[in-house]
Design a protein around this motif. Sequence first.
Motif, mmCIF file in Angstrom:
data_model
loop_
_atom_site.group_PDB
_atom_site.id
_atom_site.type_symbol
_atom_site.label_atom_id
_atom_site.label_comp_id
_atom_site.label_asym_id
_atom_site.label_seq_id
_atom_site.Cartn_x
_atom_site.Cartn_y
_atom_site.Cartn_z
ATOM 1 N N GLU A 70 -11.323 -4.354 -3.764
ATOM 2 C CA GLU A 70 -11.834 -3.285 -2.913
ATOM 3 C C GLU A 70 -11.052 -1.997 -3.182
ATOM 4 O OE1 GLU A 70 -11.983 -2.342 1.847
ATOM 5 O OE2 GLU A 70 -12.045 -4.432 1.184
ATOM 6 N N GLU A 71 -11.791 -0.929 -3.301
ATOM 7 C CA GLU A 71 -11.182 0.364 -3.579
ATOM 8 C C GLU A 71 -11.033 1.153 -2.283
ATOM 9 O OE1 GLU A 71 -12.513 2.116 -7.340
ATOM 10 O OE2 GLU A 71 -12.906 3.920 -6.168
ATOM 11 N N GLY A 72 -9.882 1.796 -2.114
ATOM 12 C CA GLY A 72 -9.667 2.686 -0.981
ATOM 13 C C GLY A 72 -9.650 4.125 -1.465
ATOM 14 N N SER A 73 -9.837 5.034 -0.541
ATOM 15 C CA SER A 73 -9.748 6.450 -0.900
ATOM 16 C C SER A 73 -9.240 7.233 0.297
ATOM 17 C CB SER A 73 -11.106 6.986 -1.372
ATOM 18 O OG SER A 73 -12.016 7.023 -0.315
ATOM 19 N N PHE A 74 -8.677 8.381 0.030
ATOM 20 C CA PHE A 74 -8.202 9.260 1.084
ATOM 21 C C PHE A 74 -8.091 10.667 0.530
ATOM 22 C CE2 PHE A 74 -4.674 7.181 -0.970
ATOM 23 C CZ PHE A 74 -3.815 8.214 -1.276
ATOM 24 N N GLN A 75 -8.091 11.602 1.446
ATOM 25 C CA GLN A 75 -8.008 13.016 1.087
ATOM 26 C C GLN A 75 -6.598 13.521 1.343
ATOM 27 O OE1 GLN A 75 -10.568 15.052 -0.245
ATOM 28 N NE2 GLN A 75 -8.790 16.361 -0.581
ATOM 29 N N MET A 76 -6.002 14.099 0.333
ATOM 30 C CA MET A 76 -4.699 14.735 0.502
ATOM 31 C C MET A 76 -4.907 16.233 0.703
ATOM 32 S SD MET A 76 -2.245 12.720 -2.160
ATOM 33 C CE MET A 76 -0.818 13.565 -1.505
ATOM 34 N N GLY B 252 0.823 -1.208 0.000
ATOM 35 C CA GLY B 252 0.000 0.000 0.000
ATOM 36 C C GLY B 252 0.856 1.258 0.000
ATOM 37 N N PRO B 253 0.290 2.367 -0.451
ATOM 38 C CA PRO B 253 1.047 3.623 -0.494
ATOM 39 C C PRO B 253 1.291 4.189 0.901
ATOM 40 C CG PRO B 253 -1.229 4.003 -1.121
ATOM 41 C CD PRO B 253 -1.076 2.526 -0.941
ATOM 42 N N VAL B 254 2.219 5.123 0.979
ATOM 43 C CA VAL B 254 2.554 5.810 2.223
ATOM 44 C C VAL B 254 2.243 7.285 2.046
ATOM 45 C CG1 VAL B 254 4.458 6.518 3.729
ATOM 46 C CG2 VAL B 254 4.355 4.171 2.872
ATOM 47 N N ILE B 255 1.562 7.873 3.035
ATOM 48 C CA ILE B 255 1.269 9.303 3.036
ATOM 49 C C ILE B 255 2.133 9.972 4.107
ATOM 50 C CG2 ILE B 255 -0.444 11.088 3.450
ATOM 51 C CD1 ILE B 255 -2.585 9.182 2.585
ATOM 52 N N ILE B 256 2.843 11.010 3.696
ATOM 53 C CA ILE B 256 3.616 11.838 4.614
ATOM 54 C C ILE B 256 2.964 13.211 4.625
ATOM 55 C CG2 ILE B 256 5.877 12.821 5.156
ATOM 56 C CD1 ILE B 256 5.905 9.770 5.205
ATOM 57 N N SER B 257 2.528 13.629 5.800
ATOM 58 C CA SER B 257 1.827 14.896 5.948
ATOM 59 C C SER B 257 2.489 15.710 7.055
ATOM 60 C CB SER B 257 0.362 14.631 6.314
ATOM 61 O OG SER B 257 -0.291 15.814 6.679
ATOM 62 N N SER B 258 2.457 17.027 6.916
ATOM 63 C CA SER B 258 3.017 17.874 7.966
ATOM 64 C C SER B 258 2.099 17.917 9.193
ATOM 65 C CB SER B 258 3.232 19.291 7.436
ATOM 66 O OG SER B 258 2.002 19.840 6.998
ATOM 67 N N ARG B 259 0.852 17.459 9.061
ATOM 68 C CA ARG B 259 -0.116 17.516 10.145
ATOM 69 C C ARG B 259 -0.243 16.202 10.924
ATOM 70 N NH1 ARG B 259 -1.182 19.348 5.719
ATOM 71 N NH2 ARG B 259 -2.353 17.580 4.974
ATOM 72 N N ASP B 260 0.143 15.089 10.309
ATOM 73 C CA ASP B 260 -0.045 13.775 10.940
ATOM 74 C C ASP B 260 1.238 12.960 10.853
ATOM 75 O OD1 ASP B 260 -2.854 14.129 11.427
ATOM 76 O OD2 ASP B 260 -3.234 13.720 9.313
ATOM 77 N N SER C 298 -2.707 20.136 0.493
ATOM 78 C CA SER C 298 -1.556 20.787 -0.118
ATOM 79 C C SER C 298 -0.323 20.543 0.751
ATOM 80 C CB SER C 298 -1.831 22.277 -0.256
ATOM 81 O OG SER C 298 -0.746 22.917 -0.858
ATOM 82 N N GLY C 299 0.766 20.139 0.157
ATOM 83 C CA GLY C 299 2.004 19.860 0.890
ATOM 84 C C GLY C 299 2.191 18.407 1.278
ATOM 85 N N ASP C 300 1.149 17.585 1.159
ATOM 86 C CA ASP C 300 1.279 16.154 1.466
ATOM 87 C C ASP C 300 2.120 15.467 0.382
ATOM 88 O OD1 ASP C 300 -0.346 16.554 3.623
ATOM 89 O OD2 ASP C 300 -2.050 15.407 2.837
ATOM 90 N N HIS C 301 2.759 14.379 0.772
ATOM 91 C CA HIS C 301 3.522 13.558 -0.160
ATOM 92 C C HIS C 301 2.952 12.149 -0.138
ATOM 93 C CE1 HIS C 301 6.350 16.831 0.684
ATOM 94 N NE2 HIS C 301 6.800 16.598 -0.530
ATOM 95 N N LEU C 302 2.785 11.582 -1.305
ATOM 96 C CA LEU C 302 2.260 10.223 -1.443
ATOM 97 C C LEU C 302 3.320 9.379 -2.130
ATOM 98 C CD1 LEU C 302 -0.172 8.272 -1.230
ATOM 99 C CD2 LEU C 302 -0.898 9.121 -3.474
ATOM 100 N N TYR C 303 3.693 8.264 -1.523
ATOM 101 C CA TYR C 303 4.743 7.400 -2.046
ATOM 102 C C TYR C 303 4.186 6.024 -2.402
ATOM 103 C CZ TYR C 303 8.019 10.823 -0.186
ATOM 104 O OH TYR C 303 8.698 11.980 0.089
ATOM 105 N N PHE C 304 4.517 5.580 -3.596
ATOM 106 C CA PHE C 304 4.255 4.211 -4.024
ATOM 107 C C PHE C 304 5.607 3.548 -4.218
ATOM 108 C CE2 PHE C 304 0.487 6.485 -5.208
ATOM 109 C CZ PHE C 304 -0.536 5.586 -4.963
ATOM 110 N N PHE C 305 5.711 2.274 -3.905
ATOM 111 C CA PHE C 305 6.985 1.578 -3.999
ATOM 112 C C PHE C 305 6.713 0.103 -4.217
ATOM 113 C CE2 PHE C 305 5.533 2.014 0.297
ATOM 114 C CZ PHE C 305 5.638 0.739 0.820
ATOM 115 N N SER C 306 7.742 -0.615 -4.628
ATOM 116 C CA SER C 306 7.581 -2.059 -4.808
ATOM 117 C C SER C 306 8.143 -2.780 -3.584
ATOM 118 C CB SER C 306 8.299 -2.520 -6.074
ATOM 119 O OG SER C 306 9.689 -2.551 -5.868
#
Length: 192
Positions: A151-157, A122-130, A159-167
């Motif tokens: 199954e589909e997931g969703s999330f709200q990003m 799964g992806p990783v979210i890096i946020s300045s708030r969390d 401004s300034g958040d970073h979303l990382y996908f990796f293998s």
Amino acid sequence: VLFEWGLLPCDELAGDALNVIKLDDTHAGFYLLDVSGHGVAAALLAMTLIHTLSADKPNSVLYERKGGPDKDFVIRSPSKVAETLNNQFPMDDVIGQYFTLIYGILDLETLRVRYVSAGHPGPVIISSRDNPRSLPSTGMPMGFIADNKYEEGSFQMQSGDHLYFFSDGIIESTNKYGEQFGNERLLRILNQ
């Protein structure tokens, strides 16, 4: 919105692929896939998947016709993309070839992300708030079960958040002591 990526394959010829695609004026699609194995067979399947996951509307799994052959195309949901690919590419029983996939759609106006993960981390979210967080990966790899539902997931990003996908190549890589890099270390480094 800024997209950046890097690909560092472990072999000269392998089955990893990634892309960011302009789906329409307000949506971007992105995927990362990993075909099992290495060499020519994995690379050939990856190339086929790259063409299947393209912006070429009549030939792409990312779109479907709305109402018939002469009608406009609409963006297919991430779960429907996964289900279509799963049925188009059953696992090869002879060589055991399959692939994992994470595919998402970013709404460029609202920054809402919808995604599906089929056997892929799964992806990783890096946020300045969390605190950094890994999002779940709940689906089976592609081709294992005919007519499998994803199954589909969703999330709200924000401004300034970073979303990382990796293998899995990152988190499963080992040091000289045989210790895996691991998800916790990845979260810590991405947060730094």
